[in-house]
Design an enzyme around this catalytic site. Structure first.
Site, PDB file in Angstrom:
ATOM      1  N   TYR A 123     -28.237   1.980 -11.124  1.00  0.00           N
ATOM      2  CA  TYR A 123     -28.408   0.699 -10.674  1.00  0.00           C
ATOM      3  C   TYR A 123     -28.066   0.429  -9.184  1.00  0.00           C
ATOM      4  O   TYR A 123     -28.267  -0.384  -8.545  1.00  0.00           O
ATOM      5  CB  TYR A 123     -27.443  -0.361 -11.263  1.00  0.00           C
ATOM      6  N   PHE A 409     -20.814  -6.976 -22.450  1.00  0.00           N
ATOM      7  CA  PHE A 409     -22.113  -7.892 -22.886  1.00  0.00           C
ATOM      8  C   PHE A 409     -23.293  -7.199 -22.922  1.00  0.00           C
ATOM      9  O   PHE A 409     -23.468  -6.107 -22.533  1.00  0.00           O
ATOM     10  CB  PHE A 409     -22.121  -9.019 -21.838  1.00  0.00           C
TER      11      PHE A 409
END
Length: 409
Positions: A123, A409
């Site tokens: 990322y 999450f």
């Protein structure tokens, strides 16, 4: 082959999620876990790439409120469930999803995007920096003693059912959120996430257990944990795994850690994710016997540089011009003047000469106060253009409390 990128249709969720499971090894999640993620999914914020009737790419963005230095809860996109089918790698599918997603996040008016990474190297090229780390450890309770703060003996500990105590635990958690950057204010439905406890995932451990810390009839802390009984020829050798712990004051926190480290028939306490500055490290008699280690936790991406830097507090006055590079989100490129003092902060575009040069990735790493700009400069990732400007900015960006993401999450 021709692929199509589009917003997720709720009717396609099962197929979409099946591809996600396949990309992460093909082991189906427990029904209760899968059901919770389906309930929490916000379809209009989730994307799929389809090759005919097959989902070959997935990505989503939960709508979160993230605590930043100073306690403000900032709207943030919680990037999640990112996958590309092995059969469709190296075709630009991930880049196309990241491009669409960040454009959407900007349109939604959310100045931040955050994620946890299965592979951290992915990322950075999309502007994410590691903004918070997490600590894991195993406390050898046969060799390590705890020294707890004064007042711990006045704290009443009460064992209770984890589900029935959820409201009390959430009330404590909510009070803690503004005090630590990186924590998420629980949105409706997310209170169920810490209670997920599918039997197939226990690995021989007990169901989730809970103890409340009380003083004067008020709940001032909680711990959620499981116990794995084990025996050797010499006797009991069980372990305690800490799932979640929160306390409103040092005495309550000390009482909870003492309880966890003194459970009968156990010889270790396993900590999987705690802040890097967590109090237990200063309660133990021998930190080496705890074998602490760190890894990346929350990755942070500034979607709107000016808005994001204006929303956090700074621990010292600062007036500095950043030259920001951001090839993936070019609207952030250029010079930004950050001014901040006790009255607040403001970050706007400027034509003034730059004092510090860096990319948006470094701003994301430093944003929550846990990574020093001077450390990034030592690695060659930040350049000082005006003498003294780097130290001024680094001091201002720091924060007394380490950032931490309490759950995935």
């Amino acid at each position: 082959m021709t692929t199509e990128l589009r917003v997720l249709d709720p009717a396609e969720w099962d197929d979409w999620y099946a591809n996600l499971e396949l990309a992460f090894g093909g082991v189906a999640e427990a029904p209760e876990e899968r059901a919770l993620w389906q309930e929490l999914t916000e379809p209009e914020r989730f994307l799929g790439v389809w090759d005919g009737e097959r989902a070959v790419g997935t990505a989503g963005a939960f709508s979160f409120r993230l605590s930043v230095p100073g306690g403000t809860l900032v709207p943030a996109a919680g990037v999640t469930m990112v996958s590309v089918a092995t059969t469709h790698r190296r075709r630009g599918i991930l880049t196309s999803m990241m491009r669409r997603q960040l454009d959407d996040v900007r349109a939604w008016g959310e100045p931040l995007a955050v994620l946890t990474a299965s592979e951290p190297e992915i990322y950075g090229r999309f502007g994410y920096g590691i903004g918070a780390c997490t600590t894991r450890a195993t406390i050898d309770t046969t060799r390590v003693r705890l020294s707890v703060p004064d007042g711990a003996d006045d704290v009443l500990l009460r064992q209770t059912d984890a589900g029935k105590a959820a409201g009390a635990c959430e009330a404590v958690y909510a009070r803690l959120v503004p005090g630590r950057p990186g924590m998420l204010a629980r949105q409706p439905g997310w209170e169920a996430q810490p209670l997920l406890d599918p039997p197939g995932g226990r690995g021989g451990a007990s169901p989730l257990q809970c103890v409340l810390a009380e003083r004067g009839g008020e709940v001032v802390g909680f711990a959620r944990y499981s116990i794995k009984p084990e025996w050797s020829f010499a006797g009991a050798n069980g372990s305690v795994t800490v799932r979640d712990l929160g306390a409103l004051d040092p005495a309550a926190e000390g009482a909870l850690w003492r309880f966890l480290c003194s459970i009968d028939l156990t010889s270790s306490v396993r900590i999987h994710s705690r802040p890097v500055d967590d109090a237990w490290q200063h309660l133990v008699s021998d930190i080496r016997r705890c074998e602490p280690s760190q890894r990346d936790g929350l990755h942070v991406r500034l979607v709107e540089v000016g808005a994001a830097l204006s929303l956090r507090a700074y621990q010292a006055p600062v007036d500095v011009v950043f030259e920001v590079a951001d090839a993936f989100c070019p609207w952030n490129e250029g010079r930004w003047r950050l001014t901040a003092d006790a009255s607040g902060a403001n970050c706007v575009r400027t034509q003034d000469a730059a004092d510090v040069a860096l990319s948006v990735r470094e701003l994301g790493a430093a944003y929550l106060g846990g990574v020093s700009l001077t450390a990034l400069a030592a690695a060659g990732r930040v350049r000082e253009l005006r003498p003294g400007a780097l130290n001024q900015a680094a001091v201002a960006f720091g924060w007394p409390v380490a950032p931490w993401l309490p759950h995935g999450f």
